[in-house]
Every structure is written in structure tokens, then in C-alpha cells.
Design an enzyme around this catalytic site. Structure first.
Site, PDB file in Angstrom:
ATOM      1  N   ASP A  35       0.490  -1.626  -0.070  1.00 21.53           N
ATOM      2  CA  ASP A  35      -0.056  -0.244  -0.118  1.00 21.53           C
ATOM      3  C   ASP A  35       1.180   1.098   0.244  1.00 21.53           C
ATOM      4  O   ASP A  35       2.111   1.180   0.363  1.00 21.53           O
ATOM      5  CB  ASP A  35      -0.627  -0.092   1.394  1.00 21.53           C
ATOM      6  CG  ASP A  35      -2.368  -0.753   1.621  1.00 21.53           C
ATOM      7  OD1 ASP A  35      -2.113  -1.536  -0.269  1.00 21.53           O
ATOM      8  OD2 ASP A  35      -2.961  -0.928   2.389  1.00 21.53           O
ATOM      9  N   LYS A  57      -3.220   2.455  -2.749  1.00 22.04           N
ATOM     10  CA  LYS A  57      -4.439   3.392  -1.848  1.00 22.04           C
ATOM     11  C   LYS A  57      -4.508   4.319  -1.158  1.00 22.04           C
ATOM     12  O   LYS A  57      -3.687   5.268  -0.376  1.00 22.04           O
ATOM     13  CB  LYS A  57      -5.487   2.773  -0.791  1.00 22.04           C
ATOM     14  CG  LYS A  57      -6.586   1.354  -1.756  1.00 22.04           C
ATOM     15  CD  LYS A  57      -7.320   0.604  -1.399  1.00 22.04           C
ATOM     16  CE  LYS A  57      -6.475  -0.336  -0.010  1.00 22.04           C
ATOM     17  NZ  LYS A  57      -7.408  -1.020   0.446  1.00 22.04           N
ATOM     18  N   MET A 171      -8.267   8.454   9.039  1.00 27.26           N
ATOM     19  CA  MET A 171      -8.426   8.729   8.245  1.00 27.26           C
ATOM     20  C   MET A 171     -10.199   9.706   8.257  1.00 27.26           C
ATOM     21  O   MET A 171     -10.921  10.260   8.192  1.00 27.26           O
ATOM     22  CB  MET A 171      -9.936   7.815   7.624  1.00 27.26           C
ATOM     23  CG  MET A 171      -8.500   6.735   6.988  1.00 27.26           C
ATOM     24  SD  MET A 171      -9.143   5.621   6.284  1.00 27.26           S
ATOM     25  CE  MET A 171     -10.215   4.706   8.216  1.00 27.26           C
TER      26      MET A 171
HETATM   27  N1  SAH Z   1      -3.877  -0.131   9.769  1.00 26.37           N
HETATM   28  C1  SAH Z   1      -3.443   1.475  10.270  1.00 26.37           C
HETATM   29  C2  SAH Z   1      -4.352   2.062   9.512  1.00 26.37           C
HETATM   30  C3  SAH Z   1      -5.452   2.629   7.324  1.00 26.37           C
HETATM   31  S1  SAH Z   1      -6.344   3.927   7.926  1.00 26.37           S
HETATM   32  C4  SAH Z   1      -3.378   1.893  10.953  1.00 26.37           C
HETATM   33  O1  SAH Z   1      -3.225   0.657  11.906  1.00 26.37           O
HETATM   34  O2  SAH Z   1      -2.198   2.485  11.762  1.00 26.37           O
HETATM   35  C5  SAH Z   1      -5.107   5.249   7.235  1.00 26.37           C
HETATM   36  C6  SAH Z   1      -5.055   6.104   8.167  1.00 26.37           C
HETATM   37  O3  SAH Z   1      -3.642   5.345   8.629  1.00 26.37           O
HETATM   38  C7  SAH Z   1      -4.978   7.850   7.784  1.00 26.37           C
HETATM   39  O4  SAH Z   1      -6.139   7.973   6.989  1.00 26.37           O
HETATM   40  C8  SAH Z   1      -3.801   8.220   9.139  1.00 26.37           C
HETATM   41  O5  SAH Z   1      -5.574   8.296   9.754  1.00 26.37           O
HETATM   42  C9  SAH Z   1      -3.218   6.574   9.904  1.00 26.37           C
HETATM   43  N2  SAH Z   1      -2.153   7.091   9.776  1.00 26.37           N
HETATM   44  C10 SAH Z   1      -1.356   5.788   9.084  1.00 26.37           C
HETATM   45  N3  SAH Z   1      -0.317   6.205   8.520  1.00 26.37           N
HETATM   46  C11 SAH Z   1      -0.010   7.150   9.295  1.00 26.37           C
HETATM   47  C12 SAH Z   1       0.952   7.956  10.068  1.00 26.37           C
HETATM   48  N4  SAH Z   1       2.617   7.518   9.671  1.00 26.37           N
HETATM   49  N5  SAH Z   1       1.008   9.502  10.601  1.00 26.37           N
HETATM   50  C13 SAH Z   1      -0.532   9.692  11.314  1.00 26.37           C
HETATM   51  N6  SAH Z   1      -1.852   9.158  10.433  1.00 26.37           N
HETATM   52  C14 SAH Z   1      -1.052   7.667   9.765  1.00 26.37           C
END
Ligand code: SAH
Length: 511
Positions: A35, A57, A171
Site C-alpha cells: 500500500d 491506496k 482517516m
Molecule cells: N491500518 C492502519 C490504518 C489505516 S487507515 C494503522 O493501523 O495505522 C489510514 C489512516 O491511518 C490515515 O488516514 C491516517 O489517519 C492514519 N495513519 C497511518 N499512518 C500514519 C502516519 N504515519 N501518521 C499519521 N497518521 C497515519
């Protein structure tokens, strides 16, 4: 026979937050489906020979629809492949990991899940925000702020307020005004601390701290970049006191390490320890020359005491030489031969064979090695130099000053330039100001310039280990900084100075 699928959480960005299990499995992968949120440092860990498929995505912009991703995993597994499905954070937390398993189960494809460090906890932690705290709150809730196109956000804000816990929205940036508004309408105190944390655990980490009442307007002023999370709760007030990541000396710096893969880890870990985000992009690799009769003859002549000095100019030279020597005998063949090495890295490799160098020059380059060794040796000295094909000539020129010297300069490995890797170098080099490329030899500069052919080299900030490397980088038009000594410590220090210098310039430009 069917293959197998591993659903792996890559963590929020920082390469160090991939689990050990995740790393083990990734290194064995034959196919990797990944991803957009997977950290660049982790993308570089994919095996060179694995098929790498981006299904990148980002909210609203699905490169590959979910059902096609599911089908892709199935197809590759049915071809008997070891398939890794690599996802940002934890694969099951708002990651659609569950959906990706359905088709595999239907077709009896074996799979494993490797949980990941979720951004919901790690990003606050890297910003000094403990998601719970005994004196402040006793629960934490993770909520998606994603709304379908054209729909309003439907969350039970009353219930969220009633829990008095820390709220973490993933998100949710596009819906930030709705989230803050919803909480206020449901009766939350507008003075409740709140934060937006963007691109956490990477060099681009940034935060906006405010209150539920002020966060939206603060964020419009500062233009938040995604990915980002929203945290609401009193724990956000601790951030200024507990923040630590940005205090590391190389925080905010992205360093591209170009040396060959097997040699990059010492430099990378030194840079990472100081807080840099490291991207390994090997520009070269080395390959022993096959059917090398000159080398074989030289090794056999060791027994006839043909040489007084054995001179090594690189760790790869040491490794290649000894692996051949061991096929004939062992280190005792070197009895009576003195050994010179160009620097500490080569010395270290030599120690792996239980040997210490008799001579290391005061400055770690070919010319100084030649000059100082020439001063030390007697007339008639016989020297063996097993090294890279097309090695630097200054070494030999200096040694020729010794009266009646014999020099067997034998190429034993070739340096090959690598193909373009997984990352888009153009986007990478242009994605910010604090990106530096680390060069530990002139050949890494040449290899990098080949990979980057067509790009504007004047945008490359080259941190170089010595003057020959610097000269090569300058020849391509790169901006250069040169380490004071040819050691990894000095190279790291040089990067720190370069970053400091650029930040000061930026500050001056702003005044
Ligand atoms: N499975 C992922 C989340 C997927 S949804 C997890 O456990 O982190 C995607 C969302 O994750 C983004 O829209 C944001 O809100 C958050 N996100 C993922 N990586 C991030 C990062 N490095 N810094 C800030 N937000 C992050």
C-alpha cells in the site's frame, strides 16, 4: 501446489517499527503487494528478486479496487508463490485485512497474519502523547473519520463524549470540522486539548496542538498534510513536555544510503540512532571475477614467500580474497606477509578472519595509503594488491616510488551498477529540502548518477566520505559536503553539519 499469503502490518512509517516477524517473512517473499502508506525505509527491504506490486491506496484514490486486490492475492498464491500483503500500521485496523482473507479461505489458501504497530498508538507516542494516563483518562477509542463520497459523517458523538477517554480518529482530516463540531454539539468542553498529528514516525512528522474549539482554524492556517490522525483528550496537553522524537539530532533529515546492501547496515543504523529517516537504495553491488587465474597464481605463490605486503583497499576485496584463499588453504598461508588496509571498514572485515592490519594510513584514501606505505617499505618490496577491477591508479603510482618494487595489482571483483529500485527517485529527491544522499565511494556516486539519469543533479545534496568521492559528486554537478575523516562516524557528523547549515539558511531566508 498452492503458495501461502502473509498479511503483514508494516507499522506507521519508521523502519524500526516493523516487527521482527514481519521482517523475517518479508525477506523471504516472492511477491509483495503493498500500500501507499508503507514507509519508504520498509519498501527498500523487499528482496530484489521479488515481484513488487503497488496497489497504492490513498483516501478516495484507489489504484486497484479491493476485489481486484483480493483476486491478485489469490492468483499469486495459486501459482505457488510466497505472497506478502504489506499494509500500513496494523493490517486489521481499518485496513480491510479481513476482506482480503475471505477469498483465500474459500480457496483453501493457507495464510498467516503478522500484526503491526498501529499509527493510532505509535504516532501519538512519537509526539509525546501517552494515549492513556492513570491520572487523566482510563480508556482510548479508535474511530474512523472516513465518510463515503457525498455522505455526512455519522458518528454517535454523545456516546464518544460520555466515555471521557482519549479519542483517536483515523482517516479524519477531511472531516475535521465535522468531528470537532460534532463533539462540541454533543457537549464537549471546547477547551478540551486536541491535536492533529501528521506523517508520524517519519522525517516529515509535524503536529498541531490546540483545543477542540480551536483545532479546525489552526489547521486551516497550517495546511495539514496527510496521512494524519486527530487525537482528542487531556493527554494531548502532555505533548510539549513529553515530546522526544524531534529532539534527536538528525530528526527531520532523510538520508539515502547508496552503498551496497551487505555493507549499508552499519551506516544506516548509525543514522537511524540519531533520528534520521533512512532509505537504502544501493547504487552498486560487487561480484567476484570468475576463473581468475591471476588471483589463483598469486595465492599459490604465497607459499613460496613471493610477497612482503598484502594491500587491501576495500572490505569487498578482503572478502573476495579470503573466500578464494580458503579454497586452497587457510590464513596460515599468509605467514610472514604484512598486511596494509585503507581504513577502518576494511580492517574490520579483516578481523573477521582473525587478522589485524600492520598498517593503516593517517588519511583513508588510496593516495595516502600509497604514499605512507611507500615511505615505510624497503627497496625491493614485493606487493600484492587484490582489489576492484579498474581500481584507482594513485595508489599504484605512489607505491612505484619504492626502489625496485614489484606490484601485482590484481582485479578480483567487479563493481556493478544497480537498476532503478522500488522508489521513484524523482519524487523522492523533490519531496523536501532535507534529503541527503550518502556516498562512501566514487563508484557509488557513479552508480547513483546512472540510476538518476535525466534528473537534475544540482538538486542532489551529496554527503561524501572523502575527497575522491566528493570530486566525483561535484563532477556531476551535485552539491557536496565532505567528511573530515573517512569513517562512518565522521560521515554521520558531516550530515549533521550539513543539515544544520541548511536549516540556518532557511531560517535566515524567512527573517
Ligand atoms: N491500518 C492502519 C490504518 C489505516 S487507515 C494503522 O493501523 O495505522 C489510514 C489512516 O491511518 C490515515 O488516514 C491516517 O489517519 C492514519 N495513519 C497511518 N499512518 C500514519 C502516519 N504515519 N501518521 C499519521 N497518521 C497515519
Amino acid at each position: 501446489m498452492n503458495g501461502k499469503v502473509w498479511l503483514i502490518g508494516a507499522g506507521p512509517g519508521d523502519h524500526g517499527l516493523l516487527t521482527l516477524r514481519g521482517k523475517d517473512v518479508l525477506e523471504q517473499a516472492e511477491v509483495v503487494v503493498y500500500d501507499a502508506l508503507v514507509g519508504q525505509g520498509i519498501l527498500c527491504m523487499m528482496p530484489d528478486n521479488a515481484e513488487r506490486i503497488s496497489v497504492g491506496k490513498r483516501s478516495g484514490d484507489h489504484t486497484l479496487p479491493q476485489d481486484e486486490i483480493n483476486a491478485l492475492l489469490l492468483t499469486k498464491a495459486m501459482q505457488g508463490k510466497r505472497v506478502v500483503r504489506l499494509k500500513g500500521g496494523d493490517p486489521f485496523l481499518f485496513g480491510r485485512g479481513g476482506e482480503e482473507l475471505e477469498l483465500l479461505i474459500e480457496h483453501d489458501i493457507p495464510y498467516e497474519i503478522v500484526p503491526g504497530v498501529t499509527s493510532a498508538f505509535a504516532v501519538p507516542a512519537y509526539n509525546g502523547i501517552p494515549v492513556t494516563h492513570r491520572d487523566i483518562c482510563s480508556s482510548v477509542h479508535i474511530i474512523t473519520g472516513h465518510r463515503k463520497k457525498g455522505r455526512v459523517l455519522s458518528l454517535d458523538f454523545k456516546a464518544l463524549c460520555a466515555m471521557h477517554g482519549t479519542l483517536v480518529f483515523l482517516m479524519g482530516i477531511a472531516a475535521l470540522p465535522d468531528i470537532c463540531g460534532g463533539l462540541l454539539d454533543a457537549g464537549m468542553d471546547p477547551k478540551t486539548p486536541a491535536a492533529v498529528l501528521e506523517r508520524g514516525t517519519t522525517a516529515a512528522q509535524k503536529r498541531v496542538i490546540g483545543t477542540v474549539g480551536s483545532l479546525t482554524s489552526l489547521c486551516t492556517k497550517q495546511k495539514v498534510q496527510t496521512p494524519a490522525i486527530i487525537v482528542v483528550g487531556d493527554v494531548c496537553a502532555l505533548s510539549e513536555r513529553f515530546a522526544w522524537y524531534e529532539k534527536l539530532p538528525l530528526f527531520g533529515v532523510k538520508a539515502v544510503v547508496t552503498r551496497p546492501k551487505e555493507r549499508s547496515s552499519a551506516l544506516s543504523s548509525m543514522l537511524r540512532q540519531k533520528g534520521a529517516e533512512v532509505i537504502e537504495l544501493p547504487a552498486i553491488d560487487t561480484k567476484p571475477l570468475v576463473g581468475n587465474t591471476r588471483l589463483d597464481d598469486a595465492i599459490t605463490s604465497l607459499l613460496k614467500k613471493k610477497y612482503d605486503w598484502l594491500v587491501f583497499t576495500s572490505p569487498a576485496g578482503v572478502k573476495t580474497f579470503f573466500s578464494r584463499l580458503m579454497q586452497t588453504g587457510d590464513c596460515r598461508m599468509l605467514n610472514g606477509v604484512q598486511i596494509a588496509v585503507i581504513g577502518q571498514g576494511t580492517q574490520k572485515e579483516l578481523m573477521n578472519y582473525g587478522l589485524k592490519a600492520d598498517f593503516i594510513p593517517s588519511v583513508y584514501d588510496g593516495q595516502t595509503l600509497g604514499r605512507e606505505l611507500a615511505e615505510k617499505t624497503q627497496a625491493g618490496a614485493r606487493m600484492l594488491i587484490p582489489r576492484a577491477a579498474a581500481g584507482n591508479q594513485e595508489l599504484v603510482e605512489e607505491l612505484r616510488r619504492v626502489e625496485n618494487v614489484t606490484i601485482d595489482d590484481i582485479p578480483i571483483y567487479e563493481t556493478r551498477y544497480k537498476e532503478m529500485g522500488i522508489l521513484d527517485l524523482k519524487t523522492l529527491l523533490e519531496s523536501g529540502d532535507m534529503i541527503f544522499t550518502m556516498f562512501t565511494s566514487a563508484s557509488t556516486v557513479k552508480g547513483f548518477a546512472r540510476i538518476a539519469a535525466g534528473l537534475d543533479m544540482t538538486r542532489v545534496k551529496a554527503v561524501c566520505i572523502g575527497k575522491q568521492t566528493q570530486a566525483e559528486a561535484a563532477r556531476f554537478g551535485m552539491n557536496t559536503w565532505t567528511a573530515e575523516r573517512a569513517t562512518l562516524e565522521a560521515l554521520t557528523e558531516c550530515l549533521q553539519n550539513a543539515a544544520y547549515e541548511l536549516r540556518n539558511k532557511e531560517r535566515e531566508a524567512m527573517v
